[in-house]
Design an enzyme around this catalytic site. Structure first.
Site, short mmCIF file in Angstrom:
data_model
loop_
_atom_site.label_atom_id
_atom_site.label_comp_id
_atom_site.label_asym_id
_atom_site.label_seq_id
_atom_site.Cartn_x
_atom_site.Cartn_y
_atom_site.Cartn_z
N ASN A 140 -2.89 -38.63 -38.99
CA ASN A 140 -1.97 -37.59 -38.52
C ASN A 140 -1.82 -36.50 -39.58
O ASN A 140 -1.99 -36.75 -40.78
CB ASN A 140 -0.60 -38.18 -38.15
CG ASN A 140 0.16 -38.67 -39.36
OD1 ASN A 140 0.81 -37.88 -40.05
ND2 ASN A 140 0.06 -39.95 -39.66
N CYS A 197 -6.84 -40.02 -32.14
CA CYS A 197 -7.79 -41.01 -31.64
C CYS A 197 -7.14 -41.86 -30.56
O CYS A 197 -7.80 -42.31 -29.63
CB CYS A 197 -8.29 -41.88 -32.78
SG CYS A 197 -9.36 -40.98 -33.91
N CYS A 350 12.09 -18.66 -34.49
CA CYS A 350 11.30 -18.83 -35.71
C CYS A 350 9.88 -18.42 -35.39
O CYS A 350 9.66 -17.49 -34.62
CB CYS A 350 11.38 -20.26 -36.24
SG CYS A 350 10.73 -21.49 -35.10
#
Ligand SMILES: [Zn+2]
Length: 392
Positions: A140, A197, A350
């Site tokens: 990750n 994955c 943002c």
């Protein structure tokens, strides 16, 4: 570019070790000196999954004296298709313990240190500081940037690999001698853009192809032999059966290892990678507006207070007309709350809508229950309303 050995040699090998490593010892470039360096080496493997499995097994077999394993997960049946360090009887066990048992079975002379924690800002520096080199087997982006940044801040080489379906990549990032991961990938992909994955699948044996490149590079760095994969990205296509390497240059503008770094300590990696917290998700539900909606409100001169929660340098690049800059940090510290008007509708934005959702959660819990935020942030605004403005 060859580099000097990373590790000093151990004093000696025992008779048993000489027997065990004889096929290394008769390679002139490794020899007794190289094997003693491996014995003295401390390598940390982040993850004992797809890439960590072959990496740990070959590092152990090669005689790396100390192996650290960062892993908090347990073995699942769906892991066994590629995570070959674990077996059927390990299902349900701690992955770290299962990996340790396999390492010990391969080579009892290896010291194994288990770190059965999720790697985060609070523990990464202390864990990494005990090792010469980091092998990354994470899947990750938040952890990957965390590993890269900690490795750069500590001056340690970071052997990286990544796998997806039939494609793999590997490189060695070492800011003192070449680029870091951020030089190659300055920004994480938007959340959901790159499937994991778990979502997209991976050919099990691909782990061996990429994991073996990582171990090869680790051994070369530890023993100081050959040309390290520093400044090069190895790309493997299993379907075409092609390896190719492309040059990766150190980016002088890299936020971390460039000439004028803006990242000088660990940051909030979940926010950086767009992982939205549960609180922020809850706050944003039903309180997210579109760029078109905001444009209408601004055109109709609705009574709104538009707040840009990004940083001043981002505001400088591009901003929405009429927005007041109050960086997210001021909300987290609480100092921004007194600047919030009671008689206007508060609209936060943002860059992409991640940080503003977090600030929205803060505002709502402080009683500003009708505050909203702009989904897609200034990027969405530019795309839909002011396409002539720059995006970054
Ligand atoms: Zn860099």
């Amino acid at each position: 570019m060859s580099l000097p050995p990373l590790v000093e040699p151990a004093a000696e090998l025992t008779v048993d070790e000489v027997r065990r490593y004889s096929r290394h010892l008769i390679i002139p470039d490794v020899g007794m000196d190289g094997q003693k360096r491996l014995k003295n080496a401390k390598v940390l493997c982040v993850g004992a999954g797809g890439l960590g499995s072959p990496a740990l097994m070959y590092l152990a077999a090669a005689g790396v004296g100390t192996l650290g394993i960062v892993e908090f997960d347990t073995v699942d049946e769906s892991n066994l298709q590629r995570q070959i360090i674990h077996g059927q009887s390990d299902v349900g066990r701690s992955k770290a313990e299962s990996a340790r048992d396999s390492v010990k079975e391969i080579n009892p002379y290896v010291d194994v240190i288990l770190h059965e924690d999720r790697l985060d800002n609070s523990n990464v520096m202390e864990i990494f500081s005990g090792y010469d080199l980091i092998v990354d087997g994470t899947d990750n982006f938040a952890t990957r940037y965390l590993v890269n940044d900690a490795a750069v801040l500590l001056g340690k080489p970071y052997v990286w690999g990544s796998i997806y379906r039939f494609d793999g990549q590997a490189s060695v990032f070492w800011a003192e001698h070449g680029p870091c991961y951020r030089c190659l990938y300055p920004e994480a992909p938007p959340p959901g853009m790159v499937p994991s994955c778990a979502e997209g699948g991976v050919l099990g044996v691909l782990c061996a192809s990429i994991g073996s490149i990582q171990v090869t590079e680790a051994i070369k760095l530890l023993a100081g032999v050959g040309e390290p994969l520093v400044g090069r990205l190895m790309i493997y296509d299993a379907l075409e059966m092609q390896y190719r390497s492309v040059k990766v240059r150190k980016d002088p503008n890299c936020a971390l290892c460039g000439d004028d770094p803006t990242v000088t300590e660990l940051i909030d990696y979940e926010a950086f990678c767009g992982v939205v917290s549960e609180e922020a998700q809850a706050a944003a539900a039903g309180s997210t507006i579109t760029s078109k909606q905001l444009k209408e409100w601004l055109d109709d001169e609705e009574n709104i207070f538009l707040v840009d929660v990004r940083e001043p340098n981002e505001y400088e690049i591009v901003n929405i007309p009429g927005a007041t800059l109050i960086p997210k940090g001021e909300f987290l510290m609480g100092t921004a709350l007194e600047r919030m008007p009671q008689d206007k509708k508060i609209v936060l934005h943002c860059k992409t809508g991640v940080r503003s959702a977090e600030v929205l959660a803060v505002l709502k819990s402080a009683g500003f229950s009708d505050a909203v935020h702009l989904g897609g942030g200034v990027i969405g605004w530019v795309n839909q309303i002011e396409p002539e403005k720059p995006v970054y």
